[in-house]
Enzyme design. Structure first.
Site, mmCIF file in Angstrom:
data_model
loop_
_atom_site.group_PDB
_atom_site.id
_atom_site.type_symbol
_atom_site.label_atom_id
_atom_site.label_comp_id
_atom_site.label_asym_id
_atom_site.label_seq_id
_atom_site.Cartn_x
_atom_site.Cartn_y
_atom_site.Cartn_z
ATOM 1 N N LYS A 74 -16.347 80.964 38.912
ATOM 2 C CA LYS A 74 -16.897 81.491 37.625
ATOM 3 C C LYS A 74 -17.654 82.952 38.004
ATOM 4 C CE LYS A 74 -17.814 76.828 35.797
ATOM 5 N NZ LYS A 74 -19.009 75.960 35.534
ATOM 6 N N TYR A 96 -12.843 75.518 26.313
ATOM 7 C CA TYR A 96 -13.810 74.442 26.215
ATOM 8 C C TYR A 96 -14.104 73.741 24.953
ATOM 9 C CZ TYR A 96 -15.536 75.810 30.849
ATOM 10 O OH TYR A 96 -15.695 76.326 32.193
ATOM 11 N N ASN A 118 -22.918 77.278 38.150
ATOM 12 C CA ASN A 118 -22.386 76.431 39.285
ATOM 13 C C ASN A 118 -21.064 76.756 39.958
ATOM 14 O OD1 ASN A 118 -20.553 75.556 37.591
ATOM 15 N ND2 ASN A 118 -21.255 73.293 37.467
ATOM 16 N N HIS A 165 -15.039 75.519 38.483
ATOM 17 C CA HIS A 165 -14.885 74.727 37.576
ATOM 18 C C HIS A 165 -13.744 73.980 38.062
ATOM 19 C CE1 HIS A 165 -13.270 72.851 33.675
ATOM 20 N NE2 HIS A 165 -12.002 73.242 34.092
ATOM 21 N N GLU A 198 -5.238 72.821 30.837
ATOM 22 C CA GLU A 198 -6.065 73.968 31.312
ATOM 23 C C GLU A 198 -4.929 75.122 31.863
ATOM 24 O OE1 GLU A 198 -10.596 71.846 31.686
ATOM 25 O OE2 GLU A 198 -9.237 72.033 33.656
#
Length: 138
Positions: A9, A49, A112, A115, A126
């Site tokens: 990310k 998403y 975080n 993913h 995805e």
């Protein structure tokens, strides 16, 4: 061999953690069968998403994913989906086990660092969202 999808990310890319995360991936026995660095637009992030569109965190999530470059990966290994999720650690870094990517590198729940797909169907969607079959070399 199972394939899964992973993203390093923007928060991790910004802090120059790509190499450290890739080292952990390869040390854990994954083969990186596709990889690209790109910048997601807000629209790209919203499409990716879309499953979370009705959730209260959707706007914040898609905003954060479009703040800077990401590294998109297709990983291959026996039980790749669960193995990658184990290596990433819990979504909330406060709950992540020591030695996991999120415990060691995440800033907070929203940033975080990584993913990963949560099921075979999700991985298939995805992977195909960002990669065509010619870009995946097993």
């Amino acid at each position: 061999m199972e394939k899964t999808f992973a993203i390093i990310k923007p928060d991790a890319v910004e802090r120059n953690l790509i190499g450290k995360i890739l080292e952990r991936i390869e040390s854990a026995g994954f083969r990186i069968v596709a990889m690209k660095r790109t910048l997601l637009t807000k629209e790209n992030a919203e499409g990716f998403y879309a499953v979370h569109k009705e959730r209260p965190f959707f706007g914040e999530l898609t905003d954060s994913m479009s703040t800077g470059p990401v590294v998109l990966l297709v990983l291959e290994k026996e039980n790749a989906i669960s193995a990658w999720r184990d290596l990433m650690g819990a979504t909330n870094p406060k709950d992540a086990a020591p030695g996991t990517i999120r415990k060691d590198f995440a800033i907070d729940l929203g940033r975080n660092s990584a993913h990963g797909s949560d099921a075979p169907e999700t991985a298939a969607f995805e992977i195909s969202y960002f990669f065509n079959q010619l870009e995946i070399i097993s």
